[in-house]
Design a protein around this motif. Sequence first.
Motif, PDB file in Angstrom:
ATOM      1  N   ALA A   1      34.413  -0.270   5.599  1.00 20.12           N
ATOM      2  CA  ALA A   1      33.661  -1.326   4.910  1.00 20.12           C
ATOM      3  C   ALA A   1      33.094  -2.313   5.932  1.00 20.12           C
ATOM      4  O   ALA A   1      31.927  -2.712   5.859  1.00 20.12           O
ATOM      5  CB  ALA A   1      34.557  -2.049   3.901  1.00 20.12           C
TER       6      ALA A   1
ATOM      7  N   SER B   1      38.001  -7.888   1.005  1.00 21.06           N
ATOM      8  CA  SER B   1      36.562  -7.616   1.005  1.00 21.06           C
ATOM      9  C   SER B   1      35.785  -8.919   1.176  1.00 21.06           C
ATOM     10  O   SER B   1      34.781  -8.964   1.889  1.00 21.06           O
ATOM     11  CB  SER B   1      36.153  -6.885  -0.272  1.00 21.06           C
ATOM     12  OG  SER B   1      36.510  -7.636  -1.411  1.00 21.06           O
ATOM     13  N   THR B   2      36.243  -9.989   0.548  1.00 22.44           N
ATOM     14  CA  THR B   2      35.548 -11.273   0.689  1.00 22.44           C
ATOM     15  C   THR B   2      35.706 -11.828   2.094  1.00 22.44           C
ATOM     16  O   THR B   2      34.804 -12.483   2.630  1.00 22.44           O
ATOM     17  CB  THR B   2      36.062 -12.275  -0.360  1.00 22.44           C
ATOM     18  OG1 THR B   2      35.916 -11.690  -1.654  1.00 22.44           O
ATOM     19  CG2 THR B   2      35.291 -13.579  -0.316  1.00 22.44           C
TER      20      THR B   2
ATOM     21  N   LEU C   1      39.094  -0.374   5.029  1.00 26.43           N
ATOM     22  CA  LEU C   1      38.592  -1.694   5.440  1.00 26.43           C
ATOM     23  C   LEU C   1      37.710  -1.586   6.674  1.00 26.43           C
ATOM     24  O   LEU C   1      36.679  -2.259   6.770  1.00 26.43           O
ATOM     25  CB  LEU C   1      39.761  -2.636   5.751  1.00 26.43           C
ATOM     26  CG  LEU C   1      40.328  -3.465   4.606  1.00 26.43           C
ATOM     27  CD1 LEU C   1      41.474  -4.329   5.116  1.00 26.43           C
ATOM     28  CD2 LEU C   1      39.249  -4.339   3.969  1.00 26.43           C
TER      29      LEU C   1
ATOM     30  N   ALA D   1      30.174  -1.495  -8.098  1.00 26.78           N
ATOM     31  CA  ALA D   1      31.345  -1.544  -7.221  1.00 26.78           C
ATOM     32  C   ALA D   1      31.023  -1.096  -5.784  1.00 26.78           C
ATOM     33  O   ALA D   1      31.704  -1.501  -4.848  1.00 26.78           O
ATOM     34  CB  ALA D   1      32.472  -0.688  -7.789  1.00 26.78           C
ATOM     35  N   PHE D   2      29.979  -0.285  -5.623  1.00 30.59           N
ATOM     36  CA  PHE D   2      29.601   0.109  -4.254  1.00 30.59           C
ATOM     37  C   PHE D   2      29.172  -1.113  -3.439  1.00 30.59           C
ATOM     38  O   PHE D   2      29.469  -1.209  -2.243  1.00 30.59           O
ATOM     39  CB  PHE D   2      28.485   1.155  -4.267  1.00 30.59           C
ATOM     40  CG  PHE D   2      28.962   2.533  -4.621  1.00 30.59           C
ATOM     41  CD1 PHE D   2      29.809   3.226  -3.756  1.00 30.59           C
ATOM     42  CD2 PHE D   2      28.596   3.133  -5.810  1.00 30.59           C
ATOM     43  CE1 PHE D   2      30.268   4.496  -4.077  1.00 30.59           C
ATOM     44  CE2 PHE D   2      29.050   4.403  -6.140  1.00 30.59           C
ATOM     45  CZ  PHE D   2      29.895   5.086  -5.283  1.00 30.59           C
TER      46      PHE D   2
ATOM     47  N   ASP E   1      30.182  -4.144  -4.060  1.00 29.11           N
ATOM     48  CA  ASP E   1      31.355  -5.010  -3.907  1.00 29.11           C
ATOM     49  C   ASP E   1      32.163  -4.650  -2.663  1.00 29.11           C
ATOM     50  O   ASP E   1      32.800  -5.509  -2.060  1.00 29.11           O
ATOM     51  CB  ASP E   1      32.275  -4.877  -5.131  1.00 29.11           C
ATOM     52  CG  ASP E   1      31.650  -5.454  -6.380  1.00 29.11           C
ATOM     53  OD1 ASP E   1      30.787  -6.336  -6.256  1.00 29.11           O
ATOM     54  OD2 ASP E   1      32.022  -5.025  -7.495  1.00 29.11           O
ATOM     55  N   TYR E   2      32.154  -3.378  -2.296  1.00 26.03           N
ATOM     56  CA  TYR E   2      33.093  -2.922  -1.271  1.00 26.03           C
ATOM     57  C   TYR E   2      32.511  -2.110  -0.118  1.00 26.03           C
ATOM     58  O   TYR E   2      33.002  -2.194   0.999  1.00 26.03           O
ATOM     59  CB  TYR E   2      34.160  -2.034  -1.915  1.00 26.03           C
ATOM     60  CG  TYR E   2      35.085  -2.759  -2.818  1.00 26.03           C
ATOM     61  CD1 TYR E   2      36.024  -3.643  -2.307  1.00 26.03           C
ATOM     62  CD2 TYR E   2      35.022  -2.582  -4.188  1.00 26.03           C
ATOM     63  CE1 TYR E   2      36.881  -4.330  -3.145  1.00 26.03           C
ATOM     64  CE2 TYR E   2      35.879  -3.262  -5.033  1.00 26.03           C
ATOM     65  CZ  TYR E   2      36.811  -4.132  -4.506  1.00 26.03           C
ATOM     66  OH  TYR E   2      37.658  -4.808  -5.328  1.00 26.03           O
ATOM     67  N   ALA E   3      31.525  -1.271  -0.395  1.00 25.23           N
ATOM     68  CA  ALA E   3      31.342  -0.163   0.527  1.00 25.23           C
ATOM     69  C   ALA E   3      29.962   0.023   1.131  1.00 25.23           C
ATOM     70  O   ALA E   3      29.835   0.494   2.258  1.00 25.23           O
ATOM     71  CB  ALA E   3      31.724   1.140  -0.167  1.00 25.23           C
ATOM     72  N   SER E   4      28.904  -0.331   0.399  1.00 27.30           N
ATOM     73  CA  SER E   4      27.586   0.041   0.907  1.00 27.30           C
ATOM     74  C   SER E   4      27.179  -0.853   2.080  1.00 27.30           C
ATOM     75  O   SER E   4      26.372  -0.463   2.917  1.00 27.30           O
ATOM     76  CB  SER E   4      26.538  -0.043  -0.202  1.00 27.30           C
ATOM     77  OG  SER E   4      26.346  -1.378  -0.607  1.00 27.30           O
TER      78      SER E   4
ATOM     79  N   THR F   1      26.046  -4.113   1.560  1.00 32.25           N
ATOM     80  CA  THR F   1      25.386  -5.304   1.023  1.00 32.25           C
ATOM     81  C   THR F   1      26.453  -6.345   0.721  1.00 32.25           C
ATOM     82  O   THR F   1      27.636  -6.038   0.629  1.00 32.25           O
ATOM     83  CB  THR F   1      24.594  -4.968  -0.252  1.00 32.25           C
ATOM     84  OG1 THR F   1      25.494  -4.399  -1.214  1.00 32.25           O
ATOM     85  CG2 THR F   1      23.487  -3.991   0.051  1.00 32.25           C
ATOM     86  N   ASN F   2      26.025  -7.583   0.567  1.00 35.74           N
ATOM     87  CA  ASN F   2      26.986  -8.681   0.448  1.00 35.74           C
ATOM     88  C   ASN F   2      27.347  -8.941  -1.008  1.00 35.74           C
ATOM     89  O   ASN F   2      26.470  -8.952  -1.864  1.00 35.74           O
ATOM     90  CB  ASN F   2      26.417  -9.943   1.092  1.00 35.74           C
ATOM     91  CG  ASN F   2      27.526 -10.811   1.627  1.00 35.74           C
ATOM     92  OD1 ASN F   2      28.314 -11.349   0.851  1.00 35.74           O
ATOM     93  ND2 ASN F   2      27.631 -10.915   2.940  1.00 35.74           N
TER      94      ASN F   2
ATOM     95  N   ASN G   1      30.127  -0.859   7.647  1.00 37.62           N
ATOM     96  CA  ASN G   1      28.946  -0.786   6.778  1.00 37.62           C
ATOM     97  C   ASN G   1      28.334  -2.162   6.526  1.00 37.62           C
ATOM     98  O   ASN G   1      27.112  -2.305   6.451  1.00 37.62           O
ATOM     99  CB  ASN G   1      29.307  -0.120   5.448  1.00 37.62           C
ATOM    100  CG  ASN G   1      29.588   1.370   5.626  1.00 37.62           C
ATOM    101  OD1 ASN G   1      29.421   1.906   6.721  1.00 37.62           O
ATOM    102  ND2 ASN G   1      30.021   2.027   4.568  1.00 37.62           N
TER     103      ASN G   1
END
Lengths: 418, 418
Positions: free
Chosen positions: A80, A130-131, A77, A344-345, A347-350, A352-353, A83
């Motif tokens: 994330a 994540s949201t 988290l 999924a990247f 959604d969680y990690a890169s 971007t929203n 990022n």
Amino acid sequence: MWKALDVAEWKERRRADLAGVREAVAGIVEAVDQDGDEALYALTKKFDRIELEDLAVAPEEFEAAYDEVDEALVDALADAEANIRRFHELQRNRSLWLEEVEPGVVLGVKTTPLDRVGAYVPGGRAAYPSTALMTTVPAQVAGVEEICVCSPPPIHPLTLVALDLAGVDECYRIGGAQAIAAMALGTETIDPVQKIVGPGNVFVTAAKMMLRDHAEIDFPAGPSEIGVLADTSADPVFVAADVLAQAEHDPHAGCVLVTTDPTLPARVGAEIRRQLETAERREIIEAALKNSGYVVAADFDEAVVAMDEIAPEHLSIQVADPMAALNAVHHAGSIFVGPYTAVAFGDYASGTNHVLPTAGYARTYSGLDIHHFCKTSSVQMLSREGAEALGDIVESLATAEGLHAHANSVRLRRQRRK
Amino acid sequence: MWKALDVAEWKERRRADLAGVREAVAGIVEAVDQDGDEALYALTKKFDRIELEDLAVAPEEFEAAYDEVDEALVDALADAEANIRRFHELQRNRSLWLEEVEPGVVLGVKTTPLDRVGAYVPGGRAAYPSTALMTTVPAQVAGVEEICVCSPPPIHPLTLVALDLAGVDECYRIGGAQAIAAMALGTETIDPVQKIVGPGNVFVTAAKMMLRDHAEIDFPAGPSEIGVLADTSADPVFVAADVLAQAEHDPHAGCVLVTTDPTLPARVGAEIRRQLETAERREIIEAALKNSGYVVAADFDEAVVAMDEIAPEHLSIQVADPMAALNAVHHAGSIFVGPYTAVAFGDYASGTNHVLPTAGYARTYSGLDIHHFCKTSSVQMLSREGAEALGDIVESLATAEGLHAHANSVRLRRQRRK
């Protein structure tokens, strides 16, 4: 299950029908407007079957949440969060720019954050940390001072940890239309906000649309979607994996493959069936695949036109010349380019929203970014010389529009002796 | 007439009460929804007392309009058009930016225009060619391909010349709520638009708010306003001239002076009375001055707080250190700095936009600019290395959120042998 799609029909079906819930939502909004906090306690008992003691999450509850969460998850988290912050910081404009467009005429734009915003984080049975990050971090990067979060009880410890990592400490355990009404109208405990962002079910969306006279919203959003634009170079294993990932969100999720390769749909279909065998959310995926399918286009241009008609929430580009495709498409919430860029990247990690417009709303709206939390003022600064240079235009147009005091306000400046 | 103001009361009074017209507007919207063009002809006969032969302005009517307009005025309009275009071109972002945020992880934003927008240009008794430019030129600069204009009949030749100078040829002679309904819902003649911009009366504003499920809007806007932030260095002649110019717009216009100089209100008041003697729109101005007045602040900081509370449509800065004031204020539609920067320059000539949020909505909304006509898609592009770097975050968070196919979509990429 995996069938040819008619684009017009798809578009028709994606718009959520809010009419069915509008009356119920209007009743909830009225209750919150009339009874404030009391209504929030009563509605939470009714809909969430929880008797709340406090609306607000206490500072020590954030602390305690860490004890209930695996350390590796806290690290994920935190990564994330960093990022998301990094990407949204790249979106920042200069807070003030000024440019002399002609001698004595300086024009510019000043950008300022909103004062107070609300973020809705879905929850209840599931956890969406994540949201929590996606809705609050961009507001922080924009410079918003007060961020108010609502999420249905019980709020999962992961969500509290995410909020704490982001540095957000104002959080209320209320969900549904009543949470939107509370943030838009205010109650004894909750101060009203200027804007409400974040995804939710039809009740949440209907309440957001209904209360726009009181609080602005990000955009209407419904069940998740993926559009895959692919040619013969696409890998059916990856395409199928992204389709399944989208489909597992929601029985109403929608997945569409637009391809110039007539053999690809069958190959992706076979791979979907294979991956489905070991999928854990198989029932949800199978329901979503009923809303899904493929379009075979005669050539690249036709494929792009079809995809632009669809304007998917997530667009995956799996073609031999991905940069040409990236340049050609117009409408998508977020664009994922190349075989290794699983949706999924984003959604969680890169960074971007993942709060994005669905149902073709990407034709009109941007996904959540820092600009949703800012507004601008134009700026002008004229010297005597600049006033002289532009004076004739004003005097002549103002007089033509019958606004004589406008003309006079400029004439007085021009007449003034230095 | 020129009295001390209570800021809280001012804020209360500025919000237009749309409730009174909502029923009438709902009836108009329903008529247009049901009967399309037929309703437009009937409503125009009823409200504008004009029996239209055609809804659309014909190409030769634009040509003919030039014959009815003074040549010097055409030149002034052309200058205004060029200046508006110049300022809005400065607002353009790169249509695509990409940045490698870590090895193998390229993120960015692609900006694209809306496809089709509607512009409402008020008219009827008066001509507003400047508003025709302010609503259409930014859309063009943004790259919008279809711009649909509605204006109540009879449309003044100056407005047609302005549209022709801007290069807009789709114009319908319909006004009021029926014009907004036609653009939002579409009729046999008018294709629906994605977004409607431009100022209007309470019927227009109520219709815009009511139809946001169908077409997005710029922002709610009401009667015009000016806030003047002034100290002992302010020139009462200029302050009074700008107050009168704002007041002549509308009996509901509002003007407020916030000053640290306790002697300034009386000096400005005397100057207002003097200038009023020769004002051509005296009755309107006197009515507007009843909604107007001044606030004396103890010091600069208190003055800025009061002005931020008001968040005026137009903010005129008339202080000894204007750059400090420009940096300190947060909320204003458009900011006018220094003695020579009459607000009228922004209305007509400098190129900044005069379609601005009123009634404190500048706290939440930007004035009209090219970003109102654009939306963005985030972009991500990961190499195998990038996917590996971010893979653990996704697998761990997706699993925690119970979204196993998300984790799998990344796992499959990581397992793939090169």
